[in-house]
Design an enzyme around this catalytic site. Structure first.
Site, PDB file in Angstrom:
ATOM      1  N   GLY A   1       0.851  -1.182   0.000  1.00 12.61           N
ATOM      2  CA  GLY A   1       0.000   0.000   0.000  1.00 12.61           C
ATOM      3  C   GLY A   1       0.884   1.227   0.000  1.00 12.61           C
ATOM      4  N   HIS A   2       0.992   1.877  -1.128  1.00  9.73           N
ATOM      5  CA  HIS A   2       1.811   3.087  -1.209  1.00  9.73           C
ATOM      6  C   HIS A   2       0.880   4.287  -1.134  1.00  9.73           C
ATOM      7  CE1 HIS A   2       5.550   1.187  -2.718  1.00  9.73           C
ATOM      8  NE2 HIS A   2       4.694   0.291  -3.131  1.00  9.73           N
ATOM      9  N   THR A   3       1.204   5.203  -0.255  1.00 12.21           N
ATOM     10  CA  THR A   3       0.403   6.418  -0.200  1.00 12.21           C
ATOM     11  C   THR A   3       1.222   7.552  -0.789  1.00 12.21           C
ATOM     12  OG1 THR A   3      -0.428   5.587   1.881  1.00 12.21           O
ATOM     13  CG2 THR A   3      -1.007   7.835   1.335  1.00 12.21           C
TER      14      THR A   3
ATOM     15  N   THR B   1       6.672 -12.112   4.139  1.00 13.28           N
ATOM     16  CA  THR B   1       5.780 -12.295   3.006  1.00 13.28           C
ATOM     17  C   THR B   1       6.359 -13.427   2.143  1.00 13.28           C
ATOM     18  OG1 THR B   1       4.497 -11.136   1.329  1.00 13.28           O
ATOM     19  CG2 THR B   1       6.851 -10.547   1.489  1.00 13.28           C
TER      20      THR B   1
HETATM   21  P1  IMP Z   1       1.229 -11.337   3.315  1.00 18.36           P
HETATM   22  O1  IMP Z   1       2.231 -10.636   2.482  1.00 18.36           O
HETATM   23  O2  IMP Z   1      -0.177 -10.815   3.162  1.00 18.36           O
HETATM   24  O3  IMP Z   1       1.283 -12.828   3.179  1.00 18.36           O
HETATM   25  O4  IMP Z   1       1.590 -11.054   4.864  1.00 18.36           O
HETATM   26  C1  IMP Z   1       2.781 -11.566   5.453  1.00 18.36           C
HETATM   27  C2  IMP Z   1       3.382 -10.549   6.401  1.00 18.36           C
HETATM   28  O5  IMP Z   1       3.867  -9.440   5.664  1.00 18.36           O
HETATM   29  C3  IMP Z   1       2.392  -9.980   7.420  1.00 18.36           C
HETATM   30  O6  IMP Z   1       3.070  -9.740   8.645  1.00 18.36           O
HETATM   31  C4  IMP Z   1       1.976  -8.669   6.788  1.00 18.36           C
HETATM   32  O7  IMP Z   1       1.514  -7.739   7.742  1.00 18.36           O
HETATM   33  C5  IMP Z   1       3.273  -8.235   6.157  1.00 18.36           C
HETATM   34  N1  IMP Z   1       3.089  -7.341   5.011  1.00 18.36           N
HETATM   35  C6  IMP Z   1       2.681  -7.655   3.772  1.00 18.36           C
HETATM   36  N2  IMP Z   1       2.661  -6.574   2.976  1.00 18.36           N
HETATM   37  C7  IMP Z   1       3.068  -5.543   3.720  1.00 18.36           C
HETATM   38  C8  IMP Z   1       3.294  -4.161   3.454  1.00 18.36           C
HETATM   39  O8  IMP Z   1       3.119  -3.645   2.340  1.00 18.36           O
HETATM   40  N3  IMP Z   1       3.724  -3.422   4.501  1.00 18.36           N
HETATM   41  C9  IMP Z   1       3.980  -3.962   5.721  1.00 18.36           C
HETATM   42  N4  IMP Z   1       3.795  -5.233   6.008  1.00 18.36           N
HETATM   43  C10 IMP Z   1       3.348  -6.029   5.024  1.00 18.36           C
END
Ligand code: IMP
Length: 446
Positions: A40-42, A241
């Site tokens: 999510g880029h703002t 992730t």
């Molecule tokens: P997933 O990428 O949805 O599988 O989540 C795995 C982990 O990465 C979780 O702890 C999420 O909160 C974190 N995560 C995924 N995308 C972001 C991001 O854009 N910003 C911060 N944390 C992220």
């Protein structure tokens, strides 16, 4: 053929969008190389906020072609919603401006469903994923049962692959999770109908496009999502992730060799946040609950006040999930590791302004593990869970720095924070963010 990689150095949400946007201005092409709409880029432009999840940040410049590379996982519905939202605000993103790799993998409804159900089943042990189906989509890719964007253009192949994988996924959905099975006909109609028709003009051999741009001597920016400590190989596994955000991931996820890359910009916040569970040595307690957050019991009032200050002043809530992020002090031990993992050529520090008003600013320069001080993270994660931060305490400042455009305009205390970060991490801090707006930054070094 200048090529730049811009990568997050902490646990994501470093405010990369701001500097991606700044570098993107000088480029003709911006390429996302991993992740999906978990990002999510703002961007704040002329007071207007744009939240992007899949489409690269450079989209706001007419002269930039934005590319979703082969390493990304794509949910077409999310992509279309984002295109529509941009269109309503007068940002035209036609097929000539947005290219999507034919070899990128699709996120399908069973990926999202399984992500949600698995998190629910894990209960207290959940990872805190974004529930967008990222992990299951990459798992299918690795297991070689994924469905790619290009498959949308061949209904027979799409259907054959869908039937194969859905047979198994439906068994899991019904037998393990006690859910209704998904209907292959309904899915195929949706994906091969409107989705394929709308996506087709955007689908391209993006590897060729990137190389043609590089060969023409154009500047290409590779934009990382998530960040180094969420990297599948190098992050705090399993609280990571399912892709490789590190700079090396750009080579794989966009199809370029490392010799093309001449600049790697790491982005770090002047403090640290993380969403979801997992170890976090410099974490501060806050007066609210956050997934995996630190226990308030035993935390001093000063610590909770500092944690709350960072969350409230820094507006540390997820762009997509709205979850309250876990805050902590700047961690130079993990940053040194990020410098190595990404071969950073420079560091861009964001949100320095957020620290204004704190009586003391702490920077972690080492860990103490079992009485031994170490300046690099322990390889064993149990040790990381037990690591006690060793801090340098610096005096804070009260002045509002959000309109500073030169380093000399910063209070001496804020400059000292940057000097300490630079010295502790061993890399130049070249850019500093002092507010959310596109223009609220300063160049610290040439
Ligand atoms: P997933 O990428 O949805 O599988 O989540 C795995 C982990 O990465 C979780 O702890 C999420 O909160 C974190 N995560 C995924 N995308 C972001 C991001 O854009 N910003 C911060 N944390 C992220």
């Amino acid at each position: 053929m200048p090529a730049t990689i811009l990568v997050g150095t902490q646990w994501g949400d470093e405010g990369k969008g701001k500097f991606t946007d700044l570098v993107a201005k000088e480029t003709t092409m911006v390429v996302r190389y991993q992740g999906g709409h978990n990002a999510g880029h703002t961007l704040v432009v002329d007071g207007e906020t744009f939240a992007l999840r899949l489409i690269p940040s450079g989209v706001l410049y007419d002269h930039v072609t934005v590319v979703i590379g082969n390493g990304v996982v794509v949910d077409p519905e999310v992509l279309f919603a984002e295109l529509d939202a941009l269109g309503r605000r007068g940002v035209d993103v036609g097929p000539d401006r947005l290219k999507v790799a034919g070899s990128a993998h699709l996120i399908l409804p069973y990926h999202q469903l399984l992500d949600r159900l698995t998190e629910r089943r894990l209960g207290r042990n959940k990872l805190g994923t974004t529930k967008n189906g990222i992990g299951p989509a990459y798992a299918d890719k690795a297991a070689r049962v994924g469905i790619r964007i290009q498959d949308l253009l061949d209904p027979k192949i799409f259907r054959a692959k869908l039937d194969l994988v859905l047979k198994e996924r439906n068994q899991v959905l019904t037998r393990v999770f006690n859910q209704l099975p998904l209907d292959a006909d309904e899915l195929a109609d949706r994906y091969l109908g409107d989705f394929a028709a709308r996506l087709e003009p955007h689908i391209a051999d993006t590897v060729e496009l990137v190389h043609e741009a590089l060969e023409r001597g154009e500047h290409v920016l590779f934009e990382g999502a998530q960040a180094t400590l969420l990297d599948l190989d190098h992050g705090t596994y399993p609280y990571v992730t399912s892709s490789n955000p590190v700079a090396g991931g750009a080579c794989v996820g966009a199809g370029v060799g490392p010799r093309y890359i001449d600049r790697v910009v790491g982005v770090a916040k002047a403090y640290v946040t993380r969403v979801g569970a997992g170890p976090f040595p410099t974490e501060l307690a806050i007066s609210d609950d956050a997934i995996g957050g630190k226990d308030r019991a035993g935390a001093s009032a000063e610590e909770v006040a500092a944690g709350d200050h960072i969350v409230d002043v820094g507006r540390e809530y997820g762009v997509n999930t709205k979850r309250r992020r876990r805050p902590g002090w700047f961690d130079a031990v993990l940053l040194r590791h990020a410098v190595r993992l990404n071969s950073l050529s420079e560091l861009a520090v964001t949100k320095l302004d957020v620290l204004g008003g704190l009586p003391t600013v702490r920077i972690c320069v080492a860990y103490r593990v079992d009485g031994r001080e170490r300046t690099h993270p322990p390889y064993h994660q149990s040790d990381l869970h037990r690591a006690e931060p060793v801090y340098v305490d610096l005096p804070g400042w009260d002045a509002d720095i959000s309109s500073c455009t030169e380093p000399s305009q910063l209070p001496a205390e804020a400059r000292a924070v940057l000097d300490t970060v630079e010295e502790a991490c061993g890399v130049d801090v070249t850019l500093v963010g002092v507010g959310p707006g596109r223009d609220q930054f300063l160049h610290r070094k040439a």
